[in-house]
Write an enzyme that holds these catalytic residues in place. Structure first.
Site, mmCIF file in Angstrom:
data_model
loop_
_atom_site.group_PDB
_atom_site.id
_atom_site.type_symbol
_atom_site.label_atom_id
_atom_site.label_comp_id
_atom_site.label_asym_id
_atom_site.label_seq_id
_atom_site.Cartn_x
_atom_site.Cartn_y
_atom_site.Cartn_z
ATOM 1 C CG ASN A 87 -1.785 1.290 1.283
ATOM 2 O OD1 ASN A 87 -1.772 2.011 0.695
ATOM 3 N ND2 ASN A 87 -2.460 1.299 2.511
ATOM 4 C CD GLU B 58 -2.940 5.417 6.650
ATOM 5 O OE1 GLU B 58 -2.957 5.560 5.602
ATOM 6 O OE2 GLU B 58 -2.025 4.922 7.443
ATOM 7 N N GLY C 34 2.804 2.704 10.747
ATOM 8 C CA GLY C 34 3.857 3.654 10.662
ATOM 9 C C GLY C 34 4.350 4.161 12.009
ATOM 10 C CB SER D 177 5.364 -1.456 12.112
ATOM 11 O OG SER D 177 5.127 -0.162 12.372
HETATM 12 P P1 13P Z 1 2.965 0.586 7.535
HETATM 13 O O1 13P Z 1 3.762 -0.801 7.323
HETATM 14 O O2 13P Z 1 3.958 1.743 7.145
HETATM 15 O O3 13P Z 1 3.115 0.519 9.318
HETATM 16 O O4 13P Z 1 1.740 0.780 7.051
HETATM 17 C C1 13P Z 1 0.870 -0.417 7.222
HETATM 18 C C2 13P Z 1 -0.420 0.054 6.417
HETATM 19 O O5 13P Z 1 -1.148 0.851 7.100
HETATM 20 C C3 13P Z 1 -0.637 -0.798 5.333
HETATM 21 O O6 13P Z 1 -1.975 -0.527 4.845
#
Ligand code: 13P
Length: 256
Positions: free
Chosen positions: A11, A99, A175, A215
């Site tokens: 993503n 999100e 994140g 993550s």
């Molecule tokens: P991260 O891998 O940056 O934590 O994001 C995960 C995510 O939201 C994938 O949709």
């Protein structure tokens, strides 16, 4: 060993221009374009989907979008329909990402409309569910996940269910560098599998892939991917670099 083929989906969120997508997809195709043991999907922003599709054409790497609108067409300024995505050879679409729920007010009912529209148009939904830190600390993780899952899948038929992908993404792990422990992740994945059994029966529930997201990195992936009900990953940050994304695909191949 699970009969489910592992799935690694990137993503990209609001990152990468069309030209950047060509460069990144070129590297990914060179490294894992013939990978047949793992399903690999990249989800660029809308503006890069067409250029990515041209690079991915003829490879095993599939194309997904990060969102879509449930209606087929009409006065929905700024929105994109399932048919538009299909016309660009997209096969998957991420729906209900945390999100989108947090910043754009998407409800389970709205996400459900999108899931049904995606399935009607032969797009495979990657339905995201997951609790916030406050919800985990309040002990409501499983309840939150159940509401999101059942709400998102309402009206999905037994025929359609095997093409659905579920992504468990604890919001506090996205994140942040804070990955869920394998026990925390497996507990929720097993719970989701149990809900799928109730909704669709055991045989179908065993076919649905449940991805972990939050993550996930090459260093923590092998342990997560070794869990019984973790069938792959939905990758944010580590999907923006070819090296780490390819390492994750290879980790999934090794885990199968
Ligand atoms: P991260 O891998 O940056 O934590 O994001 C995960 C995510 O939201 C994938 O949709």
């Amino acid at each position: 060993m699970s009969s489910r083929k592992k799935l690694i989906a990137g993503n990209w969120k609001m990152n990468k221009t069309s030209a950047d997508a060509v460069a990144l997809c070129t590297e990914i195709v060179a490294a894992v374009g013939r990978q047949a043991d793992v399903e690999v999907v990249v989800c660029p922003p809308f503006t890069a989907i067409e250029s990515a599709a041209k690079v991915l054409d003829g490879s095993n790497v599939k194309l997904g979008a990060q969102n879509m609108h449930p209606e087929a067409s009409g006065a929905y300024t700024g929105e994109i329909s399932a048919g538009m995505l299909r016309a660009l050879f997209a096969t998957h679409v991420i729906l209900g990402h945390s999100e989108r729920r947090a910043y754009f007010g998407e409800t389970d009912a709205f996400v459900n409309k999108k899931v049904l529209a995606a399935l009607k148009n032969q797009l495979k939904p990657i339905l995201c569910v997951g609790e916030t830190l406050a919800e985990r600390e309040a002990g409501t993780t499983l309840k939150v996940v159940q509401t999101q899952l059942e709400g998102g899948l309402e009206g999905v038929s037994k025929d359609q269910a095997p093409t659905v992908v579920v992504a468990y993404e604890p919001v506090w792990a996205i994140g942040t560098g804070k990955v869920a422990t394998t026990e925390q992740a497996q507990e929720v994945h097993a719970f989701i599998r149990g809900l799928l059994v109730k909704l669709f029966g055991d045989a179908i529930a065993q076919k649905v892939r449940i991805l972990y997201g939050g993550s996930m990195k090459p260093a923590n992936a092998p342990e997560l991917l070794a869990q019984k009900d973790i069938d792959g990953g939905l990758i944010g940050g580590a999907a923006l670099e070819a090296r780490s994304f390819v390492d994750l695909v290879n980790a999934a191949a090794a885990a199968k």
